[in-house]
Scaffold this motif. Structure first.
Motif, short mmCIF file in Angstrom:
data_model
loop_
_atom_site.label_atom_id
_atom_site.label_comp_id
_atom_site.label_asym_id
_atom_site.label_seq_id
_atom_site.Cartn_x
_atom_site.Cartn_y
_atom_site.Cartn_z
N LYS A 72 0.84 -1.21 0.00
CA LYS A 72 0.00 0.00 0.00
C LYS A 72 0.87 1.25 0.00
O LYS A 72 1.81 1.36 0.79
CB LYS A 72 -0.92 -0.01 1.21
N GLY A 107 0.70 5.35 0.35
CA GLY A 107 -0.15 6.46 0.77
C GLY A 107 0.02 7.67 -0.13
O GLY A 107 0.87 7.68 -1.05
N GLY A 108 -0.79 8.67 0.13
CA GLY A 108 -0.79 9.88 -0.69
C GLY A 108 0.59 10.49 -0.81
O GLY A 108 0.99 10.97 -1.89
N SER A 132 -3.53 5.29 -2.33
CA SER A 132 -4.37 6.40 -1.88
C SER A 132 -4.43 7.44 -2.99
O SER A 132 -3.76 7.30 -4.02
CB SER A 132 -3.76 7.04 -0.64
N ALA A 133 -5.18 8.49 -2.73
CA ALA A 133 -5.22 9.60 -3.68
C ALA A 133 -3.87 10.32 -3.66
O ALA A 133 -3.14 10.27 -2.67
CB ALA A 133 -6.34 10.55 -3.28
N THR A 143 -7.37 14.41 -1.36
CA THR A 143 -8.61 14.21 -0.58
C THR A 143 -9.00 15.50 0.14
O THR A 143 -10.17 15.91 0.11
CB THR A 143 -8.42 13.06 0.43
N GLU A 185 -8.87 8.53 -5.38
CA GLU A 185 -8.31 7.17 -5.50
C GLU A 185 -8.59 6.60 -6.89
O GLU A 185 -7.77 5.88 -7.47
CB GLU A 185 -8.88 6.26 -4.42
N PHE A 223 -9.29 2.97 0.55
CA PHE A 223 -10.19 3.94 1.20
C PHE A 223 -11.66 3.79 0.83
O PHE A 223 -12.52 4.31 1.52
CB PHE A 223 -9.68 5.33 0.79
N ARG A 246 -10.68 8.70 7.35
CA ARG A 246 -9.40 9.24 6.85
C ARG A 246 -8.28 8.23 7.07
O ARG A 246 -8.21 7.56 8.09
CB ARG A 246 -9.08 10.56 7.55
N GLY A 247 -7.42 8.14 6.09
CA GLY A 247 -6.31 7.18 6.17
C GLY A 247 -6.76 5.74 5.92
O GLY A 247 -6.01 4.80 6.17
N GLY A 248 -7.97 5.58 5.38
CA GLY A 248 -8.57 4.25 5.28
C GLY A 248 -7.91 3.29 4.29
O GLY A 248 -8.24 2.11 4.26
N SER A 249 -6.95 3.76 3.50
CA SER A 249 -6.29 2.84 2.56
C SER A 249 -5.48 1.78 3.29
O SER A 249 -5.28 0.68 2.77
CB SER A 249 -5.37 3.61 1.62
N1 PHD Z 1 -6.93 9.54 0.57
C1 PHD Z 1 -7.55 9.19 1.81
C2 PHD Z 1 -7.24 7.77 2.23
C3 PHD Z 1 -5.86 7.47 2.70
O1 PHD Z 1 -5.62 6.39 3.19
O2 PHD Z 1 -4.91 8.37 2.54
P1 PHD Z 1 -3.37 8.25 3.05
O3 PHD Z 1 -2.92 6.82 2.81
O4 PHD Z 1 -2.61 9.22 2.23
O5 PHD Z 1 -3.33 8.57 4.52
C4 PHD Z 1 -7.22 10.19 2.90
O6 PHD Z 1 -6.52 11.16 2.62
O7 PHD Z 1 -7.69 10.03 4.01
#
Ligand code: PHD
Ligand code: ADP
Length: 597
Positions: free
Chosen positions: A91, A93-94, A123-124, A129, A207, A274, A289-292
């Motif tokens: 995974k 993240g952004g 993630s995006a 987001t 995403e 996410f 938030r952070g659901g990826s």
């Molecule tokens: N894009 C979503 C999901 C996510 O998981 O983001 P990141 O992995 O960047 O924390 C968020 O900003 O909440």
């Protein structure tokens, strides 16, 4: 799933386009499948193989297997029954996929593990987001004619179009989605309303675009990839928009789809993090938030993978938030319980719910730095040797509300706790930490627990109003929880040192609570003192060799100073802590299971 063997094929795991396959077979020359099979078995035996199990024997995508699968798409196995298996989830993240350059680096990183067959979760890009959420909020009040000029929309458009251009993939991959996004924002402007459901649909564009761009780029560089929207492949959730829970049906559905496609036509799956699909509404939902991270661990459990890798912009889980204290250091090893507690109590690095599927599936999680591949990162597993462990990490959660609730009835009354918590349940409010005596309860509420919904004053007033029917209530806002994650078998030593530091810094602790998980001691302090307290605690535990010293000396020789009685936090009262030191053995599942929110 089909049985498989572990061997190191001299070829890349990654599905390649036909040309590469042809090249490969000519490079392999006359080596027959039978020879490959024997090689595989030999390697398997060398590694002490012979057992057949999820974590022990896996084929590393022998290219021949892929070729056979290509010849007859219905055939998923090579002639010996062994199958190329998806074996890890990675995974990003952004922060890891924030630009074209970052996407190139991530692609390079993935391809630098030729023996792995990964599922990629993205993630995006960057702060997309946040920008989408801001755009949605602005659209409510800006009028349709101003939507197209909105800074946030321009930012999202430019970022994604620039990225496709720089990666030299087709603009069509995102242009349709960008048009749709603009239409949606116009719809919001027209309705002058942004519901939670629409918010989820709105942020899903982030995403959906990042994964399409990345999959297209992988294909362009010759690593065959296939993009998936999580809501189309079986991520079934509750209909709690903006904070949905994954439902059990997700696991078999996702496994069937990803595994089935891989067997029929191997290609690196690139899945949107996410996102999910509400089981009643069939609308797009998000996992908070952070659901990826949660998407990744769900896939890990669903497919029984060997490892879940979560690639961040830091060298793993750190001893504290580096934004609060720059001397934070990576923690090499954590248990699922420690990581869950850490995430739940505010460490932004992991989604609070993400450890649950990993723990249930017993799939190790590795937190790594996509900007610093060589760093070992943090390994999170079911258990670790705690005999020498003391403090693992310090977590800060700010802006929480402390409620002191004292029963108006006499001592010995039963059912008081139940009544108090039924009020929170009825109001759908999540509780973080609790400390009780027979007639009183102190607890903390987190106003930002639900990302889209502030526990506004009105709501707090309502809580107090309800509680006042059975108790005297004192509401204290502007508090912080400092959570000491570590070996609570050594709580006396941790507390001794912690309170010494806090006393020296003039910080007064207003509540202390030890969760049932036995890995966390929470201290409530004033917001204004919290960051300084975390820095001082970090210095005392991690920077002056104290942790290391304790690890070499098991602490038996240490005695607590007179002003600090050795506390058994489960049963003691400490006069310096006010009246709420006693900690309940009940673990409060504020909204859901004991392991999550
Ligand atoms: N894009 C979503 C999901 C996510 O998981 O983001 P990141 O992995 O960047 O924390 C968020 O900003 O909440
Ligand atoms: N204890 C901690 N360990 C590591 N990072 C932390 C911690 N607490 C807060 N953070 C922050 O979390 C960030 C990583 O999480 P996040 O931004 O969600 O990553 P991503 O978007 O790449 O998934 C780090 O950049 C760091 O600033």
């Amino acid at each position: 799933m089909a049985m498989s063997y572990l061997f190191t094929a001299p070829t890349s795991c990654f599905a390649r386009p036909r040309k590469s396959l042809r090249d490969l077979s000519s490079r392999l020359g006359s080596q027959s499948f039978l020879e490959w099979e024997l090689l595989g078995k030999a390697a398997c035996e060398k590694r002490g193989g012979g057992q057949i199990g999820k974590n022990s024997l896996t084929v590393f995508c022998q290219q021949g297997v892929v070729s056979v699968a290509r010849k007859d798409e219905a055939v998923s196995q090579s002639f010996d029954g062994s199958t190329a298996q998806l074996n890890i989830v990675m995974k990003f993240g952004g922060s890891s996929v924030a630009s074209a350059e970052r996407m190139r680096e991530v692609a390079d990183l993935i391809l630098s593990f030729p023996n792995e067959c990964p599922i990629i979760v993205l993630s995006a890009m960057g702060k997309t987001t946040n920008k989408l959420l801001l755009a949605g909020e602005k659209a409510v009040g800006c009028g349709i004619s101003h939507v197209s000029e909105m800074d946030e929309l321009s930012f999202v458009k430019e970022l994604h179009l620039k990225t496709v251009d720089e990666l030299a993939v087709d603009r069509l991959i995102v242009s349709g989605l960008l048009d749709e996004l603009e239409q949606l924002l116009k719809g919001i402007a027209m309705m002058k309303e942004l519901t939670l459901r629409t918010k989820d649909y709105l942020v899903s564009f982030g995403e959906c675009m990042s994964t399409r761009i990345f999959a297209a780029y992988l294909n362009k560089i010759g690593a065959k990839a296939r993009q998936y929207d999580a809501f189309d492949i079986g991520f079934i959730t509750t209909d709690d928009f903006t904070n949905a829970d994954i439902l059990e049906a997700t696991y078999p559905a996702v496994a069937k789809r990803l595994h089935g496609d891989w067997i029929r036509d191997p290609a690196i799956p690139v899945v949107t993090g996410f996102l999910g699909k509400g089981w009643k509404s069939c609308a797009v939902t998000t996992l908070g938030r952070g659901g990826s991270d949660l998407t990744a661990t769900t896939i890990g459990k669903a497919l029984g993978l060997r490892e879940i890798q979560v690639w961040k912009d830091v060298d793993g889980v750190l001893t504290c938030d580096p934004n609060i204290h720059p001397k934070a250091e990576p923690v090499p090893h954590l248990t699922f319980d420690e990581a869950a507690e850490l995430a739940y109590f505010g460490a932004q690095v992991l989604h609070p719910q993400s450890m649950r599927p990993a723990r249930e599936g017993d799939v190790p999680v590795r937190v790594k730095n996509s900007y610093n591949r060589q760093a070992p990162g943090t390994l999170i597993t079911r258990s670790r040797d705690m005999s020498k462990a003391l403090l693992t990490s310090i977590v800060l959660k700010q802006n929480i509300t402390l409620l002191d609730i004292v029963s108006t009835r006499m001592l010995g009354q039963y059912g008081f706790l139940a009544k108090v918590f039924s009020i929170f349940e009825d109001l759908g409010i999540s509780v973080d930490s609790v400390a009780t005596s027979e007639v009183s309860i102190s607890l903390t509420l987190d106003p930002s627990k639900i990302w889209s919904r502030e526990l506004i004053q009105q709501e707090l007033d309502h809580v107090v109003e309800e509680l006042e029917k059975i108790s005297v209530v004192n509401l204290l806002q502007g508090r912080s929880i400092i959570s000491l994650i570590g070996n609570v078998q050594r709580s006396s030593l941790i507390l001794e040192r912690a309170f010494n530091v806090l006393r020296k810094n003039g910080v007064n602790v207003q509540m202390i609570s030890q969760g049932a998980s036995k890995v966390n001691i929470s201290l409530v302090v004033n917001d204004s003192e919290a960051k300084q307290a975390v820095a001082a605690l970090h210095e005392a535990f991690f920077e002056d060799g104290f942790n290391a010293e304790i690890q070499s000396d098991d602490g038996r020789h240490r005695t607590a100073p007179a002003c600090f009685p050795t506390i058994d936090p489960l049963n003691s009262h400490c006069p310096t802590l006010g009246s709420y030191l006693r900690v309940p053995s009940l673990s409060l599942p504020p909204r859901r299971s004991a392991f999550g929110r």
